[in-house]
Design a protein around this motif. Sequence first.
Motif, PDB file in Angstrom:
ATOM      1  N   ALA A   1     111.917   7.520  16.299  1.00  0.00           N
ATOM      2  CA  ALA A   1     111.146   7.537  15.047  1.00  0.00           C
ATOM      3  C   ALA A   1     110.425   6.217  14.787  1.00  0.00           C
ATOM      4  O   ALA A   1     109.379   6.206  14.140  1.00  0.00           O
ATOM      5  CB  ALA A   1     112.061   7.875  13.870  1.00  0.00           C
TER       6      ALA A   1
ATOM      7  N   LEU B   1     106.933  17.723  13.703  1.00  0.00           N
ATOM      8  CA  LEU B   1     107.147  17.554  15.144  1.00  0.00           C
ATOM      9  C   LEU B   1     108.502  18.052  15.620  1.00  0.00           C
ATOM     10  O   LEU B   1     108.689  18.276  16.810  1.00  0.00           O
ATOM     11  CB  LEU B   1     106.984  16.085  15.556  1.00  0.00           C
ATOM     12  CG  LEU B   1     105.557  15.534  15.488  1.00  0.00           C
ATOM     13  CD1 LEU B   1     105.544  14.073  15.939  1.00  0.00           C
ATOM     14  CD2 LEU B   1     104.604  16.346  16.365  1.00  0.00           C
ATOM     15  N   LEU B   2     109.484  18.168  14.696  1.00  0.00           N
ATOM     16  CA  LEU B   2     110.818  18.573  15.141  1.00  0.00           C
ATOM     17  C   LEU B   2     110.826  20.056  15.487  1.00  0.00           C
ATOM     18  O   LEU B   2     111.283  20.445  16.531  1.00  0.00           O
ATOM     19  CB  LEU B   2     111.850  18.276  14.052  1.00  0.00           C
ATOM     20  CG  LEU B   2     113.322  18.351  14.460  1.00  0.00           C
ATOM     21  CD1 LEU B   2     113.665  17.304  15.498  1.00  0.00           C
ATOM     22  CD2 LEU B   2     114.241  18.142  13.260  1.00  0.00           C
TER      23      LEU B   2
ATOM     24  N   LEU C   1     107.715  13.589  10.259  1.00  0.00           N
ATOM     25  CA  LEU C   1     108.139  13.928  11.621  1.00  0.00           C
ATOM     26  C   LEU C   1     108.996  15.184  11.619  1.00  0.00           C
ATOM     27  O   LEU C   1     108.815  16.072  12.459  1.00  0.00           O
ATOM     28  CB  LEU C   1     108.927  12.765  12.232  1.00  0.00           C
ATOM     29  CG  LEU C   1     108.124  11.496  12.533  1.00  0.00           C
ATOM     30  CD1 LEU C   1     109.066  10.376  12.995  1.00  0.00           C
ATOM     31  CD2 LEU C   1     107.066  11.760  13.597  1.00  0.00           C
ATOM     32  N   ARG C   2     109.961  15.255  10.676  1.00  0.00           N
ATOM     33  CA  ARG C   2     110.842  16.424  10.641  1.00  0.00           C
ATOM     34  C   ARG C   2     110.064  17.685  10.304  1.00  0.00           C
ATOM     35  O   ARG C   2     110.337  18.758  10.832  1.00  0.00           O
ATOM     36  CB  ARG C   2     111.975  16.212   9.632  1.00  0.00           C
ATOM     37  CG  ARG C   2     113.035  15.230  10.116  1.00  0.00           C
ATOM     38  CD  ARG C   2     114.258  15.204   9.213  1.00  0.00           C
ATOM     39  NE  ARG C   2     113.992  14.646   7.905  1.00  0.00           N
ATOM     40  CZ  ARG C   2     113.996  13.341   7.616  1.00  0.00           C
ATOM     41  NH1 ARG C   2     114.256  12.452   8.546  1.00  0.00           N
ATOM     42  NH2 ARG C   2     113.756  12.935   6.380  1.00  0.00           N
ATOM     43  N   ALA C   3     109.077  17.535   9.434  1.00  0.00           N
ATOM     44  CA  ALA C   3     108.317  18.719   9.013  1.00  0.00           C
ATOM     45  C   ALA C   3     107.350  19.198  10.102  1.00  0.00           C
ATOM     46  O   ALA C   3     107.089  20.392  10.218  1.00  0.00           O
ATOM     47  CB  ALA C   3     107.553  18.414   7.731  1.00  0.00           C
TER      48      ALA C   3
ATOM     49  N   SER D   1     106.580   6.001  15.791  1.00  0.00           N
ATOM     50  CA  SER D   1     105.533   6.806  15.174  1.00  0.00           C
ATOM     51  C   SER D   1     105.093   6.214  13.847  1.00  0.00           C
ATOM     52  O   SER D   1     105.904   5.706  13.072  1.00  0.00           O
ATOM     53  CB  SER D   1     106.047   8.227  14.945  1.00  0.00           C
ATOM     54  OG  SER D   1     105.114   8.953  14.179  1.00  0.00           O
TER      55      SER D   1
END
Lengths: 328, 328
Positions: B313, B327-328, B323-325, B316
């Motif tokens: 993390a 790319l995860l 990121l969680r929303a 980025s």
Amino acid sequence: MSIRIGILGYGNLGRGVESAVRQNPDLELKVVFTRRDPAALKVRTEGVKVLSASELDHMQDEIDVLILCGGSATDLPEQTPKYAGMYNVVDSFDTHARIPEHFAAVDAAAKAAGKVGIISCGWDPGMFSLNRLYANAILPQGQDYTFWGKGVSQGHSDAVRRIPGVKDCRQYTIPVEAALQAVRNGENPELSTRQKHIRECFVVAEAGADTARIETAIKTMPNYFADYDTTVHFITEEEMARDHSGLPHGGCVIRTGVTGMDGENQHVIEYSLKLDSNPEFTGAVIAAYARAAYRMNREGASGCKTVFDVAPAYLSAQSGEELRAHLL
Amino acid sequence: MSIRIGILGYGNLGRGVESAVRQNPDLELKVVFTRRDPAALKVRTEGVKVLSASELDHMQDEIDVLILCGGSATDLPEQTPKYAGMYNVVDSFDTHARIPEHFAAVDAAAKAAGKVGIISCGWDPGMFSLNRLYANAILPQGQDYTFWGKGVSQGHSDAVRRIPGVKDCRQYTIPVEAALQAVRNGENPELSTRQKHIRECFVVAEAGADTARIETAIKTMPNYFADYDTTVHFITEEEMARDHSGLPHGGCVIRTGVTGMDGENQHVIEYSLKLDSNPEFTGAVIAAYARAAYRMNREGASGCKTVFDVAPAYLSAQSGEELRAHLL
């Protein structure tokens, strides 16, 4: 001193975690917990206790990391926050759209308890997510592509199985070959969800079930099927056992991007997996993150983490010195 | 508030870092430092100062991260520890065999100064190392393969250029095709260093140089060439400019391994790169790790780090929530 592992749920994923733990000498499987009758469950590893999930209330001194092997639709949203309040936990929550709320629930519980909860471990979400992040950080001007399959999606098969009247299901995810080739050729196509994959379901219906209703329930299911072209085949239990007993999967994450003062140079980053057994590979990823959860918690970390928050060295049984000498 | 970047050394890699910084709105290139005459150096980004490296003694208030773009053979072993005592630094030290001692020197200096030094960033060491680590942690029972090329190795070209009598060199690393196919077929071949790659050098010698001595010096050079079949071609400056002006590269890291209670299921993990410009891609990796160095230091970290120690993390520009929303 081994890291003592508990598993809650002994389906395909639970068994995949079991075999992964067996390959890691610093991990030891102590207990499999089940919500069914413990006496009816036989685990394959010698010396492992089988206990009722209700025993988790008081096993904190015997388990370092609890691995939650339930489904994402209904099990994990309840279990992971609950047990993150008592144990370091790892799950493989894979409903992408609901990750933010799952993260928040686990984070609150784990922080209050001083534990670490690592969610959404596996290969997607998991290793594919990591490769998306790394590739995006390196090539900010570019495009992402993720292709899955051909392979069986456990999450999608489980979702179909929960539809009333469905006895069993295998759902295959299949990349649209022309789309994949266009990406690898560097054509940077704009692809809708529907243009990238098709979904194919093989369903065993219960006797007398309304198959038309089941087919509609599948094809219109939000998050799982509504955005795809899906075909549904109703087959017999014998056909299921004969033709669809394996759980292979795979896929690739590709990012194409440019560098240079004027974007004059192109680059292609690709991460690909060919997996004979999806649940065993997922279990292997989870086992590595169980090691990380334990170590991070010992260093004082708490709260919810994802693969994005875990420094890679925590995953390996090797020391920093060994890693730098042999893998860097 | 941007992260203020300084670059020491404005060769291919320095220019690659420059163009990468330009693609990241949260990074700003402030100064290029040179050991030559600053007046003779023209950088491509408007508003960037060019200063003598000696000015680094007193620029701590104007630079958040100093990126060291010298060579691994002689520049970085001296520069990285020296400047890690004054700045957060990132380098691309790529002499695998000497990483442990380089790490120790940078670690001591960075810890004493309360700075972060991230060494050996790029794609190998760097992204390839990360993929070796992840794949090993996931599949402890398996085999690793790394193939490079076909492409120009800057480190090997630089090493040859430092031989007396050599005016210029391009070194191509070329995988042995039969070996690569055997690995992808899952045959798990045992391959010596020599069986995996050949090395090909195109050398411009200085007038009157002893080419036989140069050829021997190349072929017997420890770490770089001694363990490979190497061919050396002497060419003219005109041929070099005409035929060897690009710096493409690429390669792949493959791990094959088994899972299951009896190792009955096989898996193949592959990470591959196709790069039009090796120094620009390396510069792009370094830029992402410069962001990480700055953030980790702001959170209180100090000492030497490698890609193994940096949670993804940090690389980025996006927040954890984003990121969680996405790319995860």
